[in-house]
Write a protein that holds these residues in place. Sequence first.
Motif, PDB file in Angstrom:
ATOM      1  N   ASN A  84      -3.338   1.577  -6.584  1.00 14.72           N
ATOM      2  CA  ASN A  84      -2.548   1.650  -5.529  1.00 14.72           C
ATOM      3  C   ASN A  84      -1.567   0.462  -5.316  1.00 14.72           C
ATOM      4  O   ASN A  84      -2.091  -0.573  -5.198  1.00 14.72           O
ATOM      5  CB  ASN A  84      -3.307   2.244  -4.214  1.00 14.72           C
ATOM      6  CG  ASN A  84      -2.321   2.762  -3.177  1.00 14.72           C
ATOM      7  OD1 ASN A  84      -1.801   2.042  -2.570  1.00 14.72           O
ATOM      8  ND2 ASN A  84      -2.207   4.174  -3.026  1.00 14.72           N
ATOM      9  N   GLY A  85      -0.281   1.019  -5.079  1.00 15.43           N
ATOM     10  CA  GLY A  85       0.280  -0.161  -4.510  1.00 15.43           C
ATOM     11  C   GLY A  85       1.458  -0.942  -5.538  1.00 15.43           C
ATOM     12  O   GLY A  85       2.126  -1.958  -5.333  1.00 15.43           O
TER      13      GLY A  85
ATOM     14  N   GLY B  45      -0.342  -6.953  -0.552  1.00 19.25           N
ATOM     15  CA  GLY B  45      -0.751  -5.885   0.411  1.00 19.25           C
ATOM     16  C   GLY B  45      -0.394  -6.048   1.663  1.00 19.25           C
ATOM     17  O   GLY B  45       0.929  -6.340   1.977  1.00 19.25           O
TER      18      GLY B  45
ATOM     19  N   ASP C 243      -1.140   7.227  -5.567  1.00 14.32           N
ATOM     20  CA  ASP C 243      -1.573   6.204  -6.511  1.00 14.32           C
ATOM     21  C   ASP C 243      -0.686   6.130  -7.740  1.00 14.32           C
ATOM     22  O   ASP C 243       0.107   7.307  -7.953  1.00 14.32           O
ATOM     23  CB  ASP C 243      -2.861   6.520  -7.189  1.00 14.32           C
ATOM     24  CG  ASP C 243      -4.181   6.277  -5.930  1.00 14.32           C
ATOM     25  OD1 ASP C 243      -3.853   5.413  -5.184  1.00 14.32           O
ATOM     26  OD2 ASP C 243      -5.170   6.653  -5.982  1.00 14.32           O
TER      27      ASP C 243
ATOM     28  N   GLU D 184       0.932  -1.279  -0.044  1.00 17.89           N
ATOM     29  CA  GLU D 184       0.034  -0.105  -0.035  1.00 17.89           C
ATOM     30  C   GLU D 184       1.030   1.258  -0.069  1.00 17.89           C
ATOM     31  O   GLU D 184       2.137   1.249   0.669  1.00 17.89           O
ATOM     32  CB  GLU D 184      -0.911   0.074   1.234  1.00 17.89           C
ATOM     33  CG  GLU D 184      -1.942  -1.067   1.133  1.00 17.89           C
ATOM     34  CD  GLU D 184      -2.591  -1.236   2.464  1.00 17.89           C
ATOM     35  OE1 GLU D 184      -2.756  -0.532   3.372  1.00 17.89           O
ATOM     36  OE2 GLU D 184      -3.387  -2.416   2.592  1.00 17.89           O
ATOM     37  N   ASN D 185       0.389   2.314  -0.406  1.00 20.76           N
ATOM     38  CA  ASN D 185       1.583   3.543  -0.967  1.00 20.76           C
ATOM     39  C   ASN D 185       0.631   4.657  -0.514  1.00 20.76           C
ATOM     40  O   ASN D 185      -0.596   4.540  -0.650  1.00 20.76           O
ATOM     41  CB  ASN D 185       1.839   3.422  -2.250  1.00 20.76           C
ATOM     42  CG  ASN D 185       3.165   4.383  -2.368  1.00 20.76           C
ATOM     43  OD1 ASN D 185       3.659   4.667  -1.273  1.00 20.76           O
ATOM     44  ND2 ASN D 185       3.456   4.519  -3.616  1.00 20.76           N
TER      45      ASN D 185
END
Lengths: 317, 317
Positions: free
Chosen positions: A177-178, B166, A171, A167-168
Motif C-alpha cells: 500500500n502507498g 507514510g 493496494d 497511504e492509499n
Amino acid sequence: MYIGVDLGGTKIKIGMVDEEGQIVSSGLIDTDPSHDDKVIMKDMTVEIERLIKQEGMQLQDIKSIGIGVPGLVDYQKGSIIYCTNLSWYNVEAVNYLKEHFKIPVYIENDATVAAYAESLFGSTKEAKDSVFLTIGTGIGGGIIINKQIIRGAHGAGSEIGHTVIGENFYDCNCGRNGCFETLASATAMIKYALHKMNTNAEVSSLQRAYIEKGQLEAKDIFDHAAMGDALSIETVDRTAKYLAIGIANIYNILDPEIIAIGGGVSKAGDSFFDLVRSKVKKMTLVDSDNIKYGEIVRAELGNDAGIIGAAFLSKQA
Amino acid sequence: MYIGVDLGGTKIKIGMVDEEGQIVSSGLIDTDPSHDDKVIMKDMTVEIERLIKQEGMQLQDIKSIGIGVPGLVDYQKGSIIYCTNLSWYNVEAVNYLKEHFKIPVYIENDATVAAYAESLFGSTKEAKDSVFLTIGTGIGGGIIINKQIIRGAHGAGSEIGHTVIGENFYDCNCGRNGCFETLASATAMIKYALHKMNTNAEVSSLQRAYIEKGQLEAKDIFDHAAMGDALSIETVDRTAKYLAIGIANIYNILDPEIIAIGGGVSKAGDSFFDLVRSKVKKMTLVDSDNIKYGEIVRAELGNDAGIIGAAFLSKQA
C-alpha cells in the motif's frame, strides 16, 4: 550503426540508430503474451535481420544490439529476471541474440534505457546527474550519476514507482500500500476520480463525460479540470501533490541536477508542471532560496527514447 | 597521519588517524551554540594544534583535515550550508582551516562521513555499493556507489531521514508530515509510546516506569517489549514496520549490496534486527527467492566512524 530494441507488453519496437542518436530505420512486431518467450525472441531476430537487409547492410555494419525491458534484468548475466506484462521469468535474452548474431548484446530496464537516451541526446544531456521518471499506467525510473547508469547490485534498483510515499485507498499490484505509482500515475488519477464519483453526492462534468464515453482517461481529467470541474481539479491537485512528494524524496536521496518527466502524464499542460513545481518548492528540506534543487522538466525524446537508449547500451558496458 | 573532525551539536570530537584507519589520539571540546561560529572554529584549530603537539608531531606530518557536519554542506565550496543544531548558515569552514593550517581540508555531511568509514574499515568494507543509516534522535543516511561517496549536485542529497514514507500523527521539524525519521527514529518511538499512553485506557508497565523515572528512552521501550508489555511491543513493531518501509524504498531506488544501521537504535537486540529483516522480506518487489536483495547489518565502527570517515575524506577529493 546500432540496433535498439524496445520490448513492450503488446509490441516490440526495433530501430537502427546512427552514432548521432538518429533512428534511421525502424520496425514493429506484435508480442503475443500467449506465445512462448523463444517464439517472441525468434520473431525479434527475424525483424532485426529484415531491417539490416532493408537498409542494404550486413551484420558487420552493426556494432551492437541493446534491449530495453519492462521489468527487472540482470545486466551482467544478460537475463530478464522478471517481466510482468509478458509473464517472463529468467529469460536468457542476451545469450539468445548473441548466439544468433555473434555481436555484442546488452540489456537494461526500459525506464533506465530511456533515462540514458535523455541523458545522451535529450532533456538531461547537459547534466552529469539526472533522474528520469516515466509516468503512465505506472511509474518507472532511471538514475544517471556522472553520466553512468546506476544499476544497483542485483538488478532491483530504479523501481522508484514502488517506493512507498503515503497511504492509499487501494493496494498496488505488487501487494503493498502507498506505492508512488498508485498515487501519481495515470492509473492512480483514474482510480481516484472513479472512487470520488462513487462517494461524492454531486455529479461532476467528468462523470457525465465518463458515462457518455464509457471510459475514462487521464487526459479527460486534465481537460475537465481546465474547464473548472471540481472533482477533476481535486484529482489533478492530489496527483501533483504525490508527484511532488516523490520528487522531493528523490531530492532528499540523490539530489540530481535535473529531473525529467516522460510518459503519458508528461503530456499534461504547462500548468500541471507549474503546479508540481510550486508544490515541490514547499517541500524542500532547506528553503530553495538557500540551496539550489534540481530543475523539473519535460522529457524530449518521447517514445523514441526506448530504442535510442537501448541502441547505445554498449557505451555503458 | 590524518585529522578527522566530528562536529556535533554539543561536542566536537577530533582524532588523529593513521593510514590503517586507527585513531591514535583524540580530543573533545564543547560547542556552545551561543558562541559565534568563528569562536567555535578557533577552538577547533587550538585543539587540533594541541593534538599534533601532544603526539610530538609537526604540521607537515598531517596530510589533510576532514570535517563531518550534522547538516548540509557544499563540499566544492567547502562551506556549511545549514546546520540546525548549531544554527549555522553558510559558514566557510574549509577556507578558515585552510588559511590557518595551509594543508588540504575537506568537508562532508556526518552520516555520509560515517558511511564512508564503514565502507573503508567497517561493516560494508566488502561491498562496492552500500547505504548507511544512522538511527538516533533522527535518521541520517550516506550512500556509497562503487566505493565513491554519492554527494548529489547541490549538497542536498543523502537526507534519507526526510523522505516521506507514510502519514504520521505529528509533523517533522522540517515542517512536513510522514518523514522517515518521524516514523522510525528513537524520537519517533518515544513520541509514539507517549501518544499511546495518552490515548490508551490501560496503564502499561512502560508507563509506570516512565512516571517513576520521569523520562523515557528508546531503550526503555525495547526493554519493556522484551518483558511482554503490550504498548512497548506495539511501538517496537511499528518502528520495525516503518524502518522496513524505508529500507525497501532504498532497495527500490538504489539496490545496494548491503545496508548498515548505526546510531542508538542499532544497539537494540538481534530480535529487533530479525523483526526488521522479516518485515523487509515481505515488502520486496520481487520475491527474494527469485532475486537477492542487500543484507541488513549492524554498523561496526560506532562513534568512531565520524572521525575516521572525516580523516579519510582526502581519498575522495
